[in-house]
Design a protein around this motif. Structure first.
Motif, PDB file in Angstrom:
ATOM      1  N   LEU A 163     -15.107  28.613 -26.267  1.00  0.00           N
ATOM      2  CA  LEU A 163     -14.484  27.639 -25.368  1.00  0.00           C
ATOM      3  C   LEU A 163     -15.361  26.399 -25.262  1.00  0.00           C
ATOM      4  O   LEU A 163     -16.577  26.492 -25.061  1.00  0.00           O
ATOM      5  N   SER A 164     -14.730  25.240 -25.374  1.00  0.00           N
ATOM      6  CA  SER A 164     -15.463  23.981 -25.228  1.00  0.00           C
ATOM      7  C   SER A 164     -15.855  23.774 -23.775  1.00  0.00           C
ATOM      8  O   SER A 164     -15.324  24.432 -22.865  1.00  0.00           O
ATOM      9  N   HIS A 165     -16.783  22.862 -23.528  1.00  0.00           N
ATOM     10  CA  HIS A 165     -16.978  22.387 -22.165  1.00  0.00           C
ATOM     11  C   HIS A 165     -15.687  21.712 -21.717  1.00  0.00           C
ATOM     12  O   HIS A 165     -14.973  21.098 -22.521  1.00  0.00           O
ATOM     13  N   ASP A 166     -15.358  21.854 -20.462  1.00  0.00           N
ATOM     14  CA  ASP A 166     -14.104  21.244 -19.998  1.00  0.00           C
ATOM     15  C   ASP A 166     -14.289  19.736 -19.770  1.00  0.00           C
ATOM     16  O   ASP A 166     -15.384  19.261 -19.485  1.00  0.00           O
ATOM     17  N   PHE A 167     -13.197  19.025 -19.932  1.00  0.00           N
ATOM     18  CA  PHE A 167     -13.159  17.588 -19.669  1.00  0.00           C
ATOM     19  C   PHE A 167     -12.227  17.366 -18.488  1.00  0.00           C
ATOM     20  O   PHE A 167     -11.081  17.812 -18.491  1.00  0.00           O
ATOM     21  N   GLN A 168     -12.736  16.696 -17.485  1.00  0.00           N
ATOM     22  CA  GLN A 168     -11.946  16.501 -16.265  1.00  0.00           C
ATOM     23  C   GLN A 168     -11.506  15.049 -16.135  1.00  0.00           C
ATOM     24  O   GLN A 168     -12.272  14.113 -16.405  1.00  0.00           O
ATOM     25  N   LEU A 169     -10.258  14.872 -15.744  1.00  0.00           N
ATOM     26  CA  LEU A 169      -9.661  13.554 -15.543  1.00  0.00           C
ATOM     27  C   LEU A 169      -8.841  13.588 -14.262  1.00  0.00           C
ATOM     28  O   LEU A 169      -7.947  14.423 -14.109  1.00  0.00           O
ATOM     29  N   THR A 170      -9.146  12.682 -13.355  1.00  0.00           N
ATOM     30  CA  THR A 170      -8.389  12.578 -12.100  1.00  0.00           C
ATOM     31  C   THR A 170      -7.422  11.418 -12.207  1.00  0.00           C
ATOM     32  O   THR A 170      -7.821  10.283 -12.478  1.00  0.00           O
ATOM     33  N   ILE A 171      -6.137  11.718 -12.015  1.00  0.00           N
ATOM     34  CA  ILE A 171      -5.117  10.674 -12.030  1.00  0.00           C
ATOM     35  C   ILE A 171      -4.384  10.682 -10.691  1.00  0.00           C
ATOM     36  O   ILE A 171      -4.350  11.693  -9.989  1.00  0.00           O
ATOM     37  N   THR A 172      -3.832   9.527 -10.351  1.00  0.00           N
ATOM     38  CA  THR A 172      -3.021   9.399  -9.141  1.00  0.00           C
ATOM     39  C   THR A 172      -1.610   9.022  -9.538  1.00  0.00           C
ATOM     40  O   THR A 172      -1.393   8.024 -10.242  1.00  0.00           O
ATOM     41  N   VAL A 173      -0.659   9.834  -9.108  1.00  0.00           N
ATOM     42  CA  VAL A 173       0.757   9.552  -9.347  1.00  0.00           C
ATOM     43  C   VAL A 173       1.333   8.936  -8.075  1.00  0.00           C
ATOM     44  O   VAL A 173       1.217   9.499  -6.987  1.00  0.00           O
ATOM     45  N   ASP A 174       1.932   7.774  -8.215  1.00  0.00           N
ATOM     46  CA  ASP A 174       2.505   7.065  -7.065  1.00  0.00           C
ATOM     47  C   ASP A 174       3.823   6.449  -7.514  1.00  0.00           C
ATOM     48  O   ASP A 174       3.842   5.487  -8.280  1.00  0.00           O
ATOM     49  N   THR A 175       4.925   7.013  -7.050  1.00  0.00           N
ATOM     50  CA  THR A 175       6.254   6.508  -7.419  1.00  0.00           C
ATOM     51  C   THR A 175       6.941   5.798  -6.262  1.00  0.00           C
ATOM     52  O   THR A 175       8.080   5.355  -6.407  1.00  0.00           O
ATOM     53  N   ALA A 176       6.265   5.687  -5.115  1.00  0.00           N
ATOM     54  CA  ALA A 176       6.901   5.122  -3.923  1.00  0.00           C
ATOM     55  C   ALA A 176       6.833   3.596  -3.938  1.00  0.00           C
ATOM     56  O   ALA A 176       5.801   3.004  -4.282  1.00  0.00           O
ATOM     57  N   THR A 177       7.935   2.973  -3.555  1.00  0.00           N
ATOM     58  CA  THR A 177       7.961   1.522  -3.409  1.00  0.00           C
ATOM     59  C   THR A 177       7.167   1.134  -2.166  1.00  0.00           C
ATOM     60  O   THR A 177       7.426   1.650  -1.081  1.00  0.00           O
ATOM     61  N   PRO A 178       6.185   0.245  -2.287  1.00  0.00           N
ATOM     62  CA  PRO A 178       5.355  -0.108  -1.124  1.00  0.00           C
ATOM     63  C   PRO A 178       6.165  -0.922  -0.115  1.00  0.00           C
ATOM     64  O   PRO A 178       7.045  -1.709  -0.484  1.00  0.00           O
ATOM     65  N   PRO A 179       5.864  -0.754   1.176  1.00  0.00           N
ATOM     66  CA  PRO A 179       6.569  -1.542   2.193  1.00  0.00           C
ATOM     67  C   PRO A 179       6.130  -2.998   2.174  1.00  0.00           C
ATOM     68  O   PRO A 179       4.979  -3.309   1.875  1.00  0.00           O
ATOM     69  N   VAL A 180       7.057  -3.903   2.479  1.00  0.00           N
ATOM     70  CA  VAL A 180       6.744  -5.332   2.575  1.00  0.00           C
ATOM     71  C   VAL A 180       7.770  -5.972   3.490  1.00  0.00           C
ATOM     72  O   VAL A 180       8.922  -5.544   3.533  1.00  0.00           O
ATOM     73  N   SER A 181       7.340  -6.966   4.225  1.00  0.00           N
ATOM     74  CA  SER A 181       8.268  -7.656   5.118  1.00  0.00           C
ATOM     75  C   SER A 181       7.756  -9.064   5.384  1.00  0.00           C
ATOM     76  O   SER A 181       6.568  -9.348   5.276  1.00  0.00           O
ATOM     77  N   PHE A 182       8.690  -9.947   5.711  1.00  0.00           N
ATOM     78  CA  PHE A 182       8.333 -11.202   6.347  1.00  0.00           C
ATOM     79  C   PHE A 182       8.070 -10.880   7.813  1.00  0.00           C
ATOM     80  O   PHE A 182       8.847 -10.168   8.463  1.00  0.00           O
ATOM     81  N   GLY A 183       6.990 -11.420   8.356  1.00  0.00           N
ATOM     82  CA  GLY A 183       6.677 -11.134   9.747  1.00  0.00           C
ATOM     83  C   GLY A 183       6.385  -9.665   9.944  1.00  0.00           C
ATOM     84  O   GLY A 183       5.963  -8.947   9.032  1.00  0.00           O
ATOM     85  N   LEU A 184       6.638  -9.174  11.151  1.00  0.00           N
ATOM     86  CA  LEU A 184       6.423  -7.763  11.464  1.00  0.00           C
ATOM     87  C   LEU A 184       7.582  -6.939  10.918  1.00  0.00           C
ATOM     88  O   LEU A 184       8.719  -7.427  10.850  1.00  0.00           O
ATOM     89  N   PRO A 185       7.321  -5.687  10.546  1.00  0.00           N
ATOM     90  CA  PRO A 185       8.372  -4.898   9.902  1.00  0.00           C
ATOM     91  C   PRO A 185       9.380  -4.279  10.850  1.00  0.00           C
ATOM     92  O   PRO A 185      10.365  -3.708  10.401  1.00  0.00           O
ATOM     93  N   ASP A 186       9.161  -4.379  12.153  1.00  0.00           N
ATOM     94  CA  ASP A 186      10.073  -3.723  13.080  1.00  0.00           C
ATOM     95  C   ASP A 186      11.378  -4.510  13.202  1.00  0.00           C
ATOM     96  O   ASP A 186      11.459  -5.699  12.898  1.00  0.00           O
TER      97      ASP A 186
END
Length: 453
Positions: free
Chosen positions: A170-193
């Protein structure tokens, strides 16, 4: 002595003194050679790379793809020995720990179960001759909170690649950390309420009447390069557009592509989706009165979008053109033109009955007694429903006597007894109008007058 190899052979027994004898009992065993490869060296430490690294940084291992494409590579120092016996020598395995290094580890790729890898070069032996593989993850679907509907769940995935050779090294393991983000980020003119849906024009860009505070927050302005503000997920790229065709959708290309006005990055810059309440400001890079095809002044529809580090939102296609539908919206009204006097008449007479500005020889009869002047006012631009049906004048200011000065060449300043301003309700698509009436204590004497408002 035998010849040929497949023919009849005669065996002789010869004594040490070269005398001959006979064989009473004998047997012949032919032993074929058996090749054995001893391999105690593990494959080299492999590499795992995210090929679907989306967003504005293609090396941060943050992606909007929940079936990311990855590449595995390795080499085996003793590979040439294994190939003396077999064409295929390696197995690749990828494990996933979701959101935490202490979470349960699950197998999401195994080249032994990958038909494409297994067929290189001997099909069915569960090993592969490939030293480089590219696959979509997850390839296997174990029960795991990190896998939803056959895709990687949003969050942090701690991937581990291990390679095994035929000898079981068995080889030494190779580690890779990834972040999955499929969400649309919030944005607004002024306050979001919901209570702030008409906010977003900065105070110093929302011009108004000094003595009327309400006009400083009505989105009616004479600033044609206004400063805009709002909220968005921290560290997102915020872009503002002029909505060219008023469809509340950002069209990125094509004949109706919306007009780009500027971009910035929401602060704090070291935030992410854990901090949705970032802040942004943009001053329009274009003069909103100099956009080709627009009339001077009037309604301006603005749209804003925020793109996170993963590249969300992903543009969609409307026909042949890319669009973004997850947007913030703001309407402002540009008004750079002051009220205009369209007519000055005397008493209740119309211009047809008596034209105050017509040369005296063309007027029949004496000038009537002038007890009051009536001033007709028009204010451009055309008003727009429903938020911008505002009056042509401020009634309080228009009715202030001190704002008018009537001076005769001979009689001097004339005292104005009273002023009445009448505002006509604004109509969508039409300029606003009003009338101002100046009342005098005594009729105006004959003279040439200069009237100042």
């Amino acid at each position: 002595i035998g010849e040929p190899l497949g023919g009849t052979w005669t065996l002789f027994v010869t004594n040490s003194d070269d005398s001959t004898g006979s064989i009473d009992n004998w047997s012949l065993t032919i032993v074929e050679p058996i090749m054995v490869v001893i391999d105690t060296v593990a494959p080299n430490t492999p590499s795992l790379d995210l090929l679907d690294d989306s967003g504005r940084n293609n090396a941060d291992n943050v992606t909007r793809f929940n079936d990311p494409f990855v590449q595995m590579t390795t080499t085996d120092p003793n590979g040439q020995f294994a190939q003396l016996l077999f064409t295929d020598n390696l197995k690749f395995r990828i494990y996933d720990r979701y959101n935490s290094f202490t979470a349960a580890e699950v197998l999401i790729y195994d080249s032994a179960q990958d038909a494409f890898a297994d067929m290189n070069m001997t099909d069915g032996d569960m090993f592969t001759a490939l030293t480089e593989l590219s696959v979509f993850l997850p390839n296997l679907l174990p029960a795991s909170p990190g896998i939803i509907n056959g895709r990687l769940a949003d969050g942090v995935h701690n991937l581990k690649l291990v390679v095994e050779d035929r000898a079981g090294n068995l080889s030494h393991d190779f580690q890779l950390t990834i972040t999955v983000d499929t969400a649309t980020p919030p944005v607004s003119f002024g306050l979001p309420d919901a209570a702030s849906t008409i906010d977003g024009l900065a105070a110093d860009s929302d011009s108004g009447v000094t003595t009327v505070p309400a006009t400083f927050a009505d989105r009616i302005t004479n600033d044609t390069t206004p400063r805009l503000w709002g909220r968005a997920e921290a560290d997102t790229v915020v872009r503002v557009y002029f909505d060219k065709n008023g469809d509340d959708v950002i069209q990125l290309d094509g004949p109706n592509a919306d007009i780009f006005l500027g971009q910035t990055v929401a602060v704090p810059l070291d935030g992410n989706d854990a901090y949705p309440d970032g802040y942004w400001e943009i001053v329009s890079a274009l003069d909103l009165n100099q956009i080709v095809g627009l009339p001077k002044d009037g309604l301006r529809r603005l749209l804003v979008t925020a793109e996170d580090v993963a590249g969300n939102p992903r543009p969609t296609f409307a026909g042949d053109f890319q669009t973004i539908t997850d947007v913030g919206k703001l309407q402002i009204f540009i008004d750079t033109q002051g009220p205009q006097i369209t007519a000055v008449t005397v008493n209740d007479l119309t211009e047809a009955q008596y034209d105050l500005f017509d040369p005296k020889p063309s007027v029949t009869g004496p000038t009537p007694l002038v007890n009051r002047l009536k001033i007709a006012v028009r204010d451009l631009p055309n008003r727009a429903a429903a938020d911008f049906l505002y009056a042509a004048l401020d009634a309080g200011i228009a009715a202030t006597v001190g704002n008018y000065l009537l001076v005769g060449d001979h009689v001097g300043t004339v005292a104005i007894q009273n002023v009445v301003a009448t505002l006509v309700p604004a109509v969508n698509g039409q300029p606003a109008t009003a009338t101002i009436e100046l009342f005098f204590a005594t009729p105006l004497p004959d003279d040439c007058y200069t009237f100042t408002i």
